[in-house]
Design a protein around this motif. Sequence first.
Motif, mmCIF file in Angstrom:
data_model
loop_
_atom_site.group_PDB
_atom_site.id
_atom_site.type_symbol
_atom_site.label_atom_id
_atom_site.label_comp_id
_atom_site.label_asym_id
_atom_site.label_seq_id
_atom_site.Cartn_x
_atom_site.Cartn_y
_atom_site.Cartn_z
ATOM 1 N N GLY A 88 0.832 -1.209 0.000
ATOM 2 C CA GLY A 88 0.000 0.000 0.000
ATOM 3 C C GLY A 88 0.856 1.244 0.000
ATOM 4 N N THR A 89 0.574 2.162 0.919
ATOM 5 C CA THR A 89 1.346 3.403 1.000
ATOM 6 C C THR A 89 2.375 3.348 2.124
ATOM 7 N N LYS A 90 2.653 2.158 2.647
ATOM 8 C CA LYS A 90 3.588 2.036 3.759
ATOM 9 C C LYS A 90 5.027 2.163 3.264
ATOM 10 N N THR A 91 5.918 2.531 4.184
ATOM 11 C CA THR A 91 7.329 2.687 3.878
ATOM 12 C C THR A 91 8.108 1.541 4.504
ATOM 13 N N ILE A 92 8.957 0.894 3.710
ATOM 14 C CA ILE A 92 9.811 -0.166 4.218
ATOM 15 C C ILE A 92 11.088 0.469 4.741
ATOM 16 N N THR A 93 11.375 0.271 6.027
ATOM 17 C CA THR A 93 12.508 0.973 6.635
ATOM 18 C C THR A 93 13.545 0.051 7.250
ATOM 19 N N ASN A 94 13.321 -1.251 7.227
ATOM 20 C CA ASN A 94 14.226 -2.138 7.950
ATOM 21 C C ASN A 94 15.065 -3.004 7.017
ATOM 22 N N LEU A 95 15.346 -2.513 5.812
ATOM 23 C CA LEU A 95 16.153 -3.259 4.863
ATOM 24 C C LEU A 95 17.597 -2.783 4.928
ATOM 25 N N GLY A 96 18.531 -3.704 5.141
ATOM 26 C CA GLY A 96 19.933 -3.318 5.150
ATOM 27 C C GLY A 96 20.475 -3.142 3.749
ATOM 28 N N ALA A 97 20.071 -3.991 2.814
ATOM 29 C CA ALA A 97 20.499 -3.900 1.416
ATOM 30 C C ALA A 97 19.459 -4.598 0.556
ATOM 31 N N SER B 113 19.684 -11.220 -8.447
ATOM 32 C CA SER B 113 20.782 -12.062 -8.026
ATOM 33 C C SER B 113 20.575 -12.437 -6.563
ATOM 34 N N THR B 114 21.186 -13.526 -6.150
ATOM 35 C CA THR B 114 21.133 -13.922 -4.748
ATOM 36 C C THR B 114 22.354 -13.436 -3.989
ATOM 37 N N ILE B 115 23.268 -12.788 -4.685
ATOM 38 C CA ILE B 115 24.495 -12.296 -4.064
ATOM 39 C C ILE B 115 24.533 -10.776 -4.208
ATOM 40 N N THR B 116 24.705 -10.081 -3.087
ATOM 41 C CA THR B 116 24.786 -8.626 -3.104
ATOM 42 C C THR B 116 26.229 -8.179 -3.188
ATOM 43 N N THR B 117 26.516 -7.255 -4.081
ATOM 44 C CA THR B 117 27.859 -6.693 -4.186
ATOM 45 C C THR B 117 28.239 -6.008 -2.882
ATOM 46 N N ALA B 118 29.487 -6.205 -2.465
ATOM 47 C CA ALA B 118 29.951 -5.636 -1.197
ATOM 48 C C ALA B 118 29.721 -4.129 -1.153
ATOM 49 N N ASP B 119 29.176 -3.661 -0.027
ATOM 50 C CA ASP B 119 28.934 -2.238 0.248
ATOM 51 C C ASP B 119 27.874 -1.613 -0.658
ATOM 52 N N ALA C 80 24.155 -0.685 -1.308
ATOM 53 C CA ALA C 80 22.860 -0.598 -0.642
ATOM 54 C C ALA C 80 21.753 -1.080 -1.573
ATOM 55 N N LEU C 81 21.889 -0.782 -2.885
ATOM 56 C CA LEU C 81 20.936 -1.243 -3.895
ATOM 57 C C LEU C 81 21.733 -1.819 -5.050
ATOM 58 N N ASP C 82 21.546 -3.098 -5.323
ATOM 59 C CA ASP C 82 22.275 -3.798 -6.376
ATOM 60 C C ASP C 82 21.273 -4.336 -7.386
ATOM 61 N N ILE C 83 21.199 -3.698 -8.561
ATOM 62 C CA ILE C 83 20.301 -4.151 -9.631
ATOM 63 C C ILE C 83 21.148 -4.945 -10.613
ATOM 64 N N ASN C 84 21.101 -6.252 -10.470
ATOM 65 C CA ASN C 84 21.986 -7.131 -11.226
ATOM 66 C C ASN C 84 21.178 -7.857 -12.300
ATOM 67 N N VAL C 85 20.769 -7.116 -13.348
ATOM 68 C CA VAL C 85 19.967 -7.690 -14.420
ATOM 69 C C VAL C 85 20.528 -7.237 -15.762
ATOM 70 N N LEU D 2 16.991 0.913 -14.848
ATOM 71 C CA LEU D 2 16.533 1.714 -13.722
ATOM 72 C C LEU D 2 15.694 2.869 -14.254
ATOM 73 N N LEU D 3 14.456 2.999 -13.775
ATOM 74 C CA LEU D 3 13.560 4.052 -14.231
ATOM 75 C C LEU D 3 13.381 5.049 -13.090
ATOM 76 N N LEU D 4 13.940 6.242 -13.260
ATOM 77 C CA LEU D 4 13.865 7.276 -12.231
ATOM 78 C C LEU D 4 12.484 7.930 -12.207
ATOM 79 N N PRO D 5 12.116 8.587 -11.113
ATOM 80 C CA PRO D 5 10.848 9.334 -11.069
ATOM 81 C C PRO D 5 10.806 10.388 -12.171
ATOM 82 N N ARG D 6 9.645 10.494 -12.850
ATOM 83 C CA ARG D 6 9.469 11.469 -13.940
ATOM 84 C C ARG D 6 8.596 12.602 -13.425
#
Length: 431
Positions: free
Chosen positions: A226-235, A240-246, A248-253, A258-262
Motif C-alpha cells: 500500500g502506502t507504507k514505507t519499508i525501513t528495515n532493509l539493510g540492502a 541475483s542472490t548475491i549482493t555486491t559488497a557495500d 545498498a541497492l544492487d540491480i543485477n539484471v 533503472l527508471l527514475l521518477p518522472r
Amino acid sequence: MKKNYIIIASFLLTISIFAQVPEKMSYQAVVRDASNDLVTFSPVGIQISILQGSSSGTAVYVETQTATSNANGLVSIEIGAGNVVSGTFASIDWSNDTYFVKTETDPLGGTSYTITGTSQLLSVPYALHAKTAENVANDLVDDADSDPTNEIELPTGGTNGQILETDGSGKYTWVDQTTDTDTQLNETAVDGFVANNGYLTAEVDGSTTNEIQNISSVLTEGNDAGTKTITNLGAVTIGSTITTADAALDINVTNGALLLPRLNNSQQNSLNASAGMLIFNTDINKFRGYKTGDVVDQQQNTYNTCSGGVGQSFTAGSTGMLTAIEIYGCSNWASLTLKIFDGEGMSGTLLHSQQVHLSSPAAYKFILSTPINVTAGQVYTFDFDGNGYTAWSNVSNPYSDGQGYINDVPNSSMDWRFKTYIDDSGWVDLH
C-alpha cells in the motif's frame, strides 16, 4: 559535536502451537550515525514499553536492556528477558486490546534515551495468545503433562459423533454410527495435518487467501505494501542472490533498466529536496540532481608583497547566495569594516556591511552575517575600511574578471589574494 543517529528495527517471533510458547519477542535494530555509517561494537541502551489501546496508551509492561552492536551495527535482544521496570510480560492479555511497542534508545549505552519510536504490534506478536491453545492440546492428549486428572474424559460406549478414548495410549476413536465405521485419530494424523511447527500452510478448503502465506505466496498473489514505507532493509538486490559488497541497492539484471521518477517543473519544485536526489524532468527532458553547500566561486593564490587599504572587484561565476569572503593577511591587524558594493568600485549600492577583526597573519574566512544574492556574470566589489595589510597577487597572475583597489583607488596591475564562496544549492542538469 552533537550526533544524530538513525535506528532501523524489526520484530521477529517464533511460535509453536504444540510446544511451550516462549514468553519473549525478539527485537533487532541497526544503528547508523548522521553520516549513515554503522555504529559498530558499541553498547546501546534500550527501554521497551508495551502500550495498550493506542500509541499513547497506558504502559502495561516496561523493561530496560543493554546490548552491544556487532560488526554490521546490529543489536539483538529478547523483549521479556530484560530488567523489569514495571508490569509482568507473561500476564499481558494479547486478546484483550490492541497493543503498541515503544522503544527508547541511547546509542551511547546509557539511559539518556534520545531516539524514540512507537509502532503497533500486528498479528504475529499476538500468537503469544496461542498459549491458551497449548493448554487445550495438552488436555486432549492422555497424560501429556503427567497429570491424569485434567484430560477430557469421554464415555466408553459412544453415540454417533463422539470421540472416545479407547485406551491409555493417547489414541482416540471417532464414532460414526451412520456408516457403522469408526476412525481412529492419533497424534501422527494430527501432526500430518498441522505442519511446520504449528503453522497451517496446507490448502484444505479450496481458498488460497486464508492460509498463513510465506513471502513467495504474497508476491505471487500480487499483494503490496500500500502506502507504507519499508525501513528495515539493510540492502536490496534485484536479479541475483548475491549482493555486491557495500552496495545498498544492487540491480543485477541484463534485461531491464533503472527508471527514475518522472516529474515536471512544478512537481520537482514542490519536493522537500535533499542533496543526492535524482529525477528525470519531463519539461526539459533532462536528468537532474540536487546539490547543496558552498562552492569556491573565485580563488586567487599567488602574491608577492603586502599593502594596505584592501579592496577588490570580482565577477560572480554562479548565481546564488554569497556567504563568505576569504583574504590573506600579513601583519598589523586591527578592527575593520567589511563592505560589499554592487558594481565596479565603491560608488555602487552598498549591499552589506559588518565589523571584522584580524589578529595575526593568516587566511581569514569572513562568514557574512547576512548572505547576499549575487547573479552570475555581474560585477561586485568588496572593501575593508580601516588600518590593515594583506598579501596581493602580482601581474604575473592577473585576474581578468576584476581589479584590486588600494585605499579605494583602482590598481589594474594587481589583485588581492582572495576567495569568494557562493551557495548555489538547487537542481542541476546531469547532461
